[in-house]
Each structure stands twice: as C-alpha cells, then as structure tokens.
Scaffold this motif. Structure first.
Motif, PDB file in Angstrom:
ATOM      1  N   PRO A  88     -41.080   4.059  11.833  1.00  0.00           N
ATOM      2  CA  PRO A  88     -39.683   4.235  11.404  1.00  0.00           C
ATOM      3  C   PRO A  88     -39.398   3.613  10.042  1.00  0.00           C
ATOM      4  O   PRO A  88     -38.686   4.205   9.220  1.00  0.00           O
ATOM      5  N   THR A 111     -41.304   5.659   7.250  1.00  0.00           N
ATOM      6  CA  THR A 111     -40.709   6.975   7.000  1.00  0.00           C
ATOM      7  C   THR A 111     -39.406   6.858   6.219  1.00  0.00           C
ATOM      8  O   THR A 111     -39.186   7.580   5.236  1.00  0.00           O
ATOM      9  N   THR A 112     -38.516   5.947   6.637  1.00  0.00           N
ATOM     10  CA  THR A 112     -37.230   5.825   5.964  1.00  0.00           C
ATOM     11  C   THR A 112     -37.373   5.274   4.548  1.00  0.00           C
ATOM     12  O   THR A 112     -36.702   5.741   3.622  1.00  0.00           O
ATOM     13  N   ALA A 118     -39.066   7.972   2.179  1.00  0.00           N
ATOM     14  CA  ALA A 118     -38.145   9.077   1.889  1.00  0.00           C
ATOM     15  C   ALA A 118     -37.002   8.626   0.992  1.00  0.00           C
ATOM     16  O   ALA A 118     -36.599   9.347   0.071  1.00  0.00           O
ATOM     17  N   ALA A 119     -36.473   7.425   1.240  1.00  0.00           N
ATOM     18  CA  ALA A 119     -35.351   6.941   0.432  1.00  0.00           C
ATOM     19  C   ALA A 119     -35.770   6.661  -1.006  1.00  0.00           C
ATOM     20  O   ALA A 119     -35.017   6.954  -1.944  1.00  0.00           O
ATOM     21  N   SER A 156     -30.949   2.488   3.918  1.00  0.00           N
ATOM     22  CA  SER A 156     -32.013   3.219   4.604  1.00  0.00           C
ATOM     23  C   SER A 156     -33.016   2.267   5.233  1.00  0.00           C
ATOM     24  O   SER A 156     -33.521   2.524   6.334  1.00  0.00           O
ATOM     25  N   SER A 189     -31.524   0.940   8.424  1.00  0.00           N
ATOM     26  CA  SER A 189     -31.590   1.976   9.463  1.00  0.00           C
ATOM     27  C   SER A 189     -33.002   2.086  10.028  1.00  0.00           C
ATOM     28  O   SER A 189     -33.194   2.217  11.246  1.00  0.00           O
ATOM     29  N   GLY A 190     -33.985   1.996   9.152  1.00  0.00           N
ATOM     30  CA  GLY A 190     -35.368   2.025   9.612  1.00  0.00           C
ATOM     31  C   GLY A 190     -35.707   0.832  10.477  1.00  0.00           C
ATOM     32  O   GLY A 190     -36.435   0.956  11.466  1.00  0.00           O
TER      33      GLY A 190
END
Length: 285
Positions: free
Chosen positions: A169, A172-173, A176-177, A211, A214-215
């Motif tokens: 998680p 990925t976050t 991508a961010a 982000s 959130s991750g």
C-alpha cells in the motif's frame, strides 16, 4: 487643531479594541462549532455499533439463531473476562501488537524508499514496477509455506509476512503520487539549488504527504490482515493463535471476542494514524 487630534487617539483605540473583541468572539464561535462537529462525528461513529449490539441481543434473546452459532453478547463478554483472568488476553494482545508494529515499520519504510525510486526514476519504474505489480497479486497465504521453510516458525517469518502486507500500500501510493507532483514546484526547488535527496525531502515528499498518510492507513489495515494469516498457521501465541485454539475447542464465544478485539485494535491504530495526519496537515499548513 491639537484638541481634535487628541480626541482621535481614543477613538482609534476604541476601534481596535472593538475589532479585537469581534475577532475573539469569532474565534470562540469557530471553536464551538468545531467542538460540536467533533461530538457529532464521535456519536455518529458509535451509532452503528450500538445498533448492531442491540440487534445481536434481540436475535439471541428470541432464540432466532442457536447459541452454538451465535452466542449472546453477555456470553462473549464472559469469555473475554475469562481470558483476561487467565492472563491469556494480555499476552496475546501484547504479542500481536508488537508483531504488527515491527512488521508495519519495516514494510512502510521499504515501501517509502522503493516507492520514491519508482516514482522519481524512469529507470527504476521500468526495472521494478512490473516485478512489484506481479508480486502484489500473490495472496498472503501463499507466502506462508515459503517463509516457514526459509525462516522456520519463529518471529522472523511472521514479521516478514506482515512487512510484505504493509509494503505494497505504501509503495503503490507513494510511487503513483510522486509521478503527479507539480512540475513547476519541482523546477522551483531546483532553481533554489535543491537536487536529489534534499529536493525529495524538502519539495516532493511534502507535496505527496496526504497520499503517504493514506498509504500508511491502508498498510496498517493490511498488517492486521497478514498478522492473522501468519498466526493462524504457525504460532503458539497471539490473537490469531487464539482463534485457532478456540475453534479446536469449540469455543465460539471466544472466537467472537477475539474478532471484536482485533476490530478494536485496528480502529485504535487507524485513529492514531489519523491524529498523525492532522498533525502533519497543521505543520504543513
């Protein structure tokens, strides 16, 4: 002329005092509204659990479901008290929380580092992203036999499995961010002489902080999921082990209690990350 000038000073002072009073009153009103919203949010969060508890009590009291499948809330509470009196509950909670925190810290740190490499480097994206995408699709239980063969059934295998769950998680976050950070912001940082790690820590990382948080929340939830997967298969202590032990002994009341404890621990750790999120936002704001 001097008399009028002398009269102007108290008038200006009175205006400043009135403005200060209005600002103080506005601040008080804002704090009152914020406090009221907080109370509403807290009460709203308790509403659904209370309704579930009431419905649970009604179903068991009316005998709609056999006690062997759904014990009453009182029976589940008694099972928890029994576990606490035996000292098992405290030990299981302490061991499971320790495993989650260590595995989460390792996985989140690796996710942040490798996510930054993939998000900032075109070469890193080409070399690493496809491999991580494939590994991410592997179910958690598929790792257990391999980790047991490699690391035996000690703490290392469990913490490694939790770290795997926490890694993806965050990775990925973050990756991508970072790909979508405002290019003008990065160029401004470079104009001030920032490059490499200083540019990342000063400009790019703060830009993707929401982000990242959130991750982290997703990673923490995954850590609890992977913890149970590890303790269900190879453990002699912990909440996952207690689930298996209760199943083997036909203690469905204990199973319900342990599930509730896991839910509460997950909610508490998620709330702590939420507090960290608000603290970061205040610092950046």
């Amino acid at each position: 002329m001097s008399e009028y000038a002398g009269l102007g000073t108290p008038t200006a002072g009175s205006a400043d005092a009135a403005a200060g009073a209005r600002a103080t009153q506005s601040g008080r009103e804002a704090r009152t509204v914020s406090g009221s919203r907080r109370i509403v949010v807290v009460l709203g969060g308790f509403l659904v659990p209370v309704l579930i508890l009431v419905a649970w009590q009604l179903v068991t009291s009316l005998g709609l479901v056999p006690p062997t499948q759904l014990p009453s809330p009182a029976e589940v509470w008694a099972a928890g008290v029994d576990l606490a009196q035996r000292g098992w509950l405290q030990t299981d909670v302490a061991i499971s929380v320790q495993r989650v925190l260590i595995g989460f810290a390792i996985g989140a740190a690796l996710g942040l580092v490798l996510g930054a490499i993939v998000g900032l480097s075109r070469l890193g994206d080409i070399l690493l992203a496809p491999t991580f995408a494939a590994i991410r699709a592997v179910p958690s239980l598929a790792w257990v036999p391999l980790l047991i063969l490699w690391l035996k059934i000690g703490e290392e295998s469990k913490i490694t499995l939790i770290a795997i769950g926490a890694f993806f998680p965050v990775y990925t976050t973050v990756s991508a961010a970072l790909r979508h950070v405002d290019k003008h912001l990065v160029e401004a940082g470079r104009a001030f002489g920032l490059h490499g790690v200083p540019l990342f820590t000063t400009v790019q990382l703060p830009a993707v902080t929401p982000s990242v948080v959130s991750g982290l929340r997703l990673a923490l939830a995954q850590s609890w999921l992977f913890l149970v997967a590890a303790e269900l298969i190879a453990s002699s202590m912990g909440l996952g082990f207690r689930l298996v032990d209760s199943q083997n002994n036909g203690r469905i009341d204990r199973i319900f209690f342990v599930i509730i404890v896991l839910a509460l621990l997950g909610a508490i750790t998620d709330a702590l990350v939420g507090l960290f999120d608000r603290w970061i936002k205040r610092r950046l704001g």
